[in-house]
Design a protein around this motif. Structure first.
Motif, PDB file in Angstrom:
ATOM      1  N   GLY A   1       0.820  -1.204   0.000  1.00 23.28           N
ATOM      2  CA  GLY A   1       0.000   0.000   0.000  1.00 23.28           C
ATOM      3  C   GLY A   1       0.852   1.251   0.000  1.00 23.28           C
ATOM      4  N   LEU A   2       0.197   2.395  -0.186  1.00 20.43           N
ATOM      5  CA  LEU A   2       0.894   3.677  -0.264  1.00 20.43           C
ATOM      6  C   LEU A   2       1.223   4.201   1.125  1.00 20.43           C
ATOM      7  CD1 LEU A   2      -1.372   5.229  -3.010  1.00 20.43           C
ATOM      8  CD2 LEU A   2       1.025   4.616  -3.308  1.00 20.43           C
ATOM      9  N   ALA A   3       2.430   4.724   1.296  1.00 22.88           N
ATOM     10  CA  ALA A   3       2.876   5.252   2.578  1.00 22.88           C
ATOM     11  C   ALA A   3       2.185   6.574   2.882  1.00 22.88           C
ATOM     12  CB  ALA A   3       4.386   5.456   2.552  1.00 22.88           C
ATOM     13  N   PRO A   4       2.133   6.969   4.170  1.00 24.02           N
ATOM     14  CA  PRO A   4       1.478   8.233   4.536  1.00 24.02           C
ATOM     15  C   PRO A   4       2.096   9.464   3.889  1.00 24.02           C
ATOM     16  CG  PRO A   4       1.760   6.853   6.474  1.00 24.02           C
ATOM     17  CD  PRO A   4       2.511   6.187   5.370  1.00 24.02           C
TER      18      PRO A   4
ATOM     19  N   PRO B   1       5.849   9.397   9.076  1.00 23.63           N
ATOM     20  CA  PRO B   1       5.097   9.722  10.280  1.00 23.63           C
ATOM     21  C   PRO B   1       3.728   9.051  10.267  1.00 23.63           C
ATOM     22  CG  PRO B   1       5.125  11.584   8.785  1.00 23.63           C
ATOM     23  CD  PRO B   1       6.082  10.580   8.223  1.00 23.63           C
ATOM     24  N   PRO B   2       3.146   8.795  11.442  1.00 21.97           N
ATOM     25  CA  PRO B   2       1.861   8.102  11.505  1.00 21.97           C
ATOM     26  C   PRO B   2       0.707   8.998  11.060  1.00 21.97           C
ATOM     27  CG  PRO B   2       2.523   8.791  13.688  1.00 21.97           C
ATOM     28  CD  PRO B   2       3.671   9.117  12.780  1.00 21.97           C
ATOM     29  N   ALA B   3      -0.403   8.351  10.715  1.00 23.74           N
ATOM     30  CA  ALA B   3      -1.607   9.082  10.307  1.00 23.74           C
ATOM     31  C   ALA B   3      -2.808   8.200  10.603  1.00 23.74           C
ATOM     32  CB  ALA B   3      -1.555   9.436   8.831  1.00 23.74           C
ATOM     33  N   ARG B   4      -3.966   8.845  10.697  1.00 25.15           N
ATOM     34  CA  ARG B   4      -5.223   8.092  10.784  1.00 25.15           C
ATOM     35  C   ARG B   4      -6.068   8.453   9.572  1.00 25.15           C
ATOM     36  NH1 ARG B   4      -7.384   9.093  16.441  1.00 25.15           N
ATOM     37  NH2 ARG B   4      -5.439  10.101  17.034  1.00 25.15           N
TER      38      ARG B   4
ATOM     39  N   PRO C   1     -12.945   2.790  -9.655  1.00 24.45           N
ATOM     40  CA  PRO C   1     -13.188   3.694  -8.528  1.00 24.45           C
ATOM     41  C   PRO C   1     -11.947   4.463  -8.090  1.00 24.45           C
ATOM     42  CG  PRO C   1     -12.925   1.466  -7.718  1.00 24.45           C
ATOM     43  CD  PRO C   1     -12.807   1.390  -9.215  1.00 24.45           C
ATOM     44  N   MET C   2     -12.186   5.667  -7.573  1.00 22.46           N
ATOM     45  CA  MET C   2     -11.203   6.420  -6.805  1.00 22.46           C
ATOM     46  C   MET C   2     -11.802   6.647  -5.419  1.00 22.46           C
ATOM     47  SD  MET C   2      -9.769   9.472  -9.204  1.00 22.46           S
ATOM     48  CE  MET C   2      -9.354   9.212 -10.935  1.00 22.46           C
ATOM     49  N   LEU C   3     -10.981   6.502  -4.399  1.00 24.56           N
ATOM     50  CA  LEU C   3     -11.433   6.691  -3.031  1.00 24.56           C
ATOM     51  C   LEU C   3     -11.094   8.097  -2.554  1.00 24.56           C
ATOM     52  CD1 LEU C   3     -10.205   3.318  -1.475  1.00 24.56           C
ATOM     53  CD2 LEU C   3     -12.313   3.794  -2.758  1.00 24.56           C
ATOM     54  N   LEU C   4     -12.030   8.743  -1.868  1.00 29.70           N
ATOM     55  CA  LEU C   4     -11.796  10.033  -1.228  1.00 29.70           C
ATOM     56  C   LEU C   4     -11.500   9.771   0.236  1.00 29.70           C
ATOM     57  CD1 LEU C   4     -14.663  12.179  -2.816  1.00 29.70           C
ATOM     58  CD2 LEU C   4     -12.331  11.820  -3.645  1.00 29.70           C
ATOM     59  N   VAL C   5     -10.314  10.169   0.674  1.00 29.93           N
ATOM     60  CA  VAL C   5      -9.825   9.816   2.007  1.00 29.93           C
ATOM     61  C   VAL C   5      -9.289  11.048   2.715  1.00 29.93           C
ATOM     62  CG1 VAL C   5      -8.224   8.363   3.309  1.00 29.93           C
ATOM     63  CG2 VAL C   5      -9.161   7.532   1.138  1.00 29.93           C
ATOM     64  N   ASP C   6      -9.673  11.229   3.978  1.00 38.83           N
ATOM     65  CA  ASP C   6      -9.042  12.228   4.838  1.00 38.83           C
ATOM     66  C   ASP C   6      -7.886  11.560   5.578  1.00 38.83           C
ATOM     67  OD1 ASP C   6     -10.790  14.176   4.076  1.00 38.83           O
ATOM     68  OD2 ASP C   6     -11.917  14.228   5.960  1.00 38.83           O
ATOM     69  N   GLN C   7      -6.710  12.156   5.444  1.00 36.96           N
ATOM     70  CA  GLN C   7      -5.517  11.683   6.134  1.00 36.96           C
ATOM     71  C   GLN C   7      -5.176  12.691   7.223  1.00 36.96           C
ATOM     72  OE1 GLN C   7      -1.943  11.816   3.796  1.00 36.96           O
ATOM     73  NE2 GLN C   7      -0.867  10.374   5.079  1.00 36.96           N
ATOM     74  N   VAL C   8      -5.404  12.312   8.471  1.00 39.43           N
ATOM     75  CA  VAL C   8      -5.213  13.227   9.600  1.00 39.43           C
ATOM     76  C   VAL C   8      -3.872  12.925  10.258  1.00 39.43           C
ATOM     77  CG1 VAL C   8      -6.134  14.016  11.808  1.00 39.43           C
ATOM     78  CG2 VAL C   8      -7.696  13.378   9.953  1.00 39.43           C
TER      79      VAL C   8
ATOM     80  N   THR D   1      -6.704  15.814   2.237  1.00 39.69           N
ATOM     81  CA  THR D   1      -7.692  14.969   1.586  1.00 39.69           C
ATOM     82  C   THR D   1      -7.059  14.391   0.335  1.00 39.69           C
ATOM     83  OG1 THR D   1      -9.538  16.287   2.425  1.00 39.69           O
ATOM     84  CG2 THR D   1      -9.953  14.911   0.503  1.00 39.69           C
ATOM     85  N   LEU D   2      -7.284  13.112   0.101  1.00 37.75           N
ATOM     86  CA  LEU D   2      -6.668  12.414  -1.022  1.00 37.75           C
ATOM     87  C   LEU D   2      -7.730  11.838  -1.955  1.00 37.75           C
ATOM     88  CD1 LEU D   2      -4.108  10.259   1.019  1.00 37.75           C
ATOM     89  CD2 LEU D   2      -3.673  12.486  -0.038  1.00 37.75           C
ATOM     90  N   ALA D   3      -7.427  11.852  -3.241  1.00 34.25           N
ATOM     91  CA  ALA D   3      -8.158  11.044  -4.216  1.00 34.25           C
ATOM     92  C   ALA D   3      -7.200   9.934  -4.634  1.00 34.25           C
ATOM     93  CB  ALA D   3      -8.571  11.882  -5.422  1.00 34.25           C
TER      94      ALA D   3
END
Length: 349
Positions: free
Chosen positions: A23-26, A294-297, A311-318, A328-330
């Motif tokens: 998977g993709l790193a933060p 660094p960590p993220a949620r 599909p593309m996913l819309l994700v908030d990386q906090v 916010t990521l696509a």
């Protein structure tokens, strides 16, 4: 799902979740930087709809400088030689699309499909005007009257693919990214979280989830997750799962495990889109560890679909450690790859 798994093995050499995780790193960035030319754009951007308009934002200082130099300044009488000079005494520099030799087009992707749109206005915002450091480019597109019946409703988050428009809208003929709720969603969230815990444990004794019940809510910071139906994409997955779950380690430490994955409905295969991360919690916040990244949620906010139906996913990386790094990521599932990103704090005045 074999296609995505094969790509993951290759891509992990340079861009995946760190320490050998899939998977993709933060700290992964967009797969391709946006480009500005004399009469149009290429790349992708995140934004939202407002009636018949679409507002897309690119918080990229280099891109904004190129837009001013290549598109705005040549068409403004008496324009200052630099963008900094243009911002003296004002926070926004605008250019109507009628000034361009050709009308730039874009494909607007939402949960319902793909709809074409035309550029109407370019706005360049000075540093701080959108509540983030550095200048921001705002591109205002509009749906044509013919495309309006297929256009998403106002205040819908979208991804704009710049410089590309389908001949006709595809909305209505593609799967809709509907959210699952209740016990059905909790089952997938729990399974993905347990798989992530095992993957990130690095040989330590198994940890145990702290919460008796998982919340299905993107606004909840921990012991929560989301599940969206993504149909049958080219990678074969049918569900996308995001989660943020606390675990109690055998030594008494509390850690948060978070990630985004795609899976089949039987739960037999899990492919990681955003690599699972594991970090200790101090005062409810993620603590940075010596290893990078660094960590993220992660909170899964929705799904949009390309004209092909992928599909593309819309994700908030906090990022608790550095809030200005929250974004916010696509993210394209097939690859995976980050298509566009935007600071989570971005709000233009």
């Amino acid at each position: 799902m074999r296609r995505a798994s094969t790509v993951l093995v290759i891509a992990c050499v340079t861009g995946c979740g760190g320490r050998g995780l899939p998977g993709l790193a933060p700290d992964a960035g967009p797969d391709r930087a946006p480009a500005a030319f004399a009469d149009g754009f290429q790349g992708a951007a995140l934004g939202w709809t407002l009636g018949s308009e679409i507002h897309l934002f690119l918080a990229d200082s280099d891109f904004t400088l190129r837009v001013y130099a290549r598109m705005v300044r040549p068409r403004m009488a008496g324009a200052p030689p630099s963008l900094d000079a243009a911002f003296r005494g004002r926070a926004v520099v605008s250019l109507a699309a009628e000034s361009l030799a050709t009308r730039d087009r874009a494909t607007i992707l939402s949960a319902g499909g793909a709809v074409p749109a035309e550029l109407r206005l370019i706005r360049l915002h000075a540093s701080g005007d959108c509540l983030v450091p550095g200048p921001v480019t705002e591109l205002v597109y509009a749906f044509s009257p013919e495309a309006l019946p297929a256009a998403p409703r106002s205040h819908t988050p979208v991804v704009g693919v710049l410089g590309l428009a389908p001949r006709r809208p595809t909305a209505g003929g593609r799967p809709i990214g509907q959210a699952l709720s209740g016990d059905d969603a909790r089952r997938y969230i729990r399974a993905a979280a347990l798989a992530a815990e095992r993957l990130t444990a690095r040989g330590t004794a198994p940890a145990w989830p702290l919460a008796a019940q998982i919340a299905v809510d993107p606004e909840v910071a921990s012991d929560a997750g989301e599940v969206f139906s993504i149909g049958h994409s080219s990678v074969g997955a049918s569900l996308a799962v995001g989660f943020r779950v606390r675990f109690l380690e055998a030594n008494g430490d509390t850690v948060l495990v978070s990630g985004v994955a795609v899976t089949d409905r039987a739960g037999h295969e899990t492919d990681w889109v955003l690599a699972p991360v594991r970090a200790p919690l101090h005062g409810g916040l993620l603590a940075r560890v010596a290893t990078l990244p660094p960590p993220a949620r992660y909170s899964l906010r929705g799904v949009v679909f390309e004209p092909t139906g992928d599909p593309m996913l819309l994700v908030d990386q906090v990022a608790d450690v550095s809030p200005f790094d929250s974004r916010t990521l696509a993210v394209a599932v097939d690859g995976p790859a980050i298509v566009a990103s935007q600071p989570l704090a971005l709000r233009c005045r």
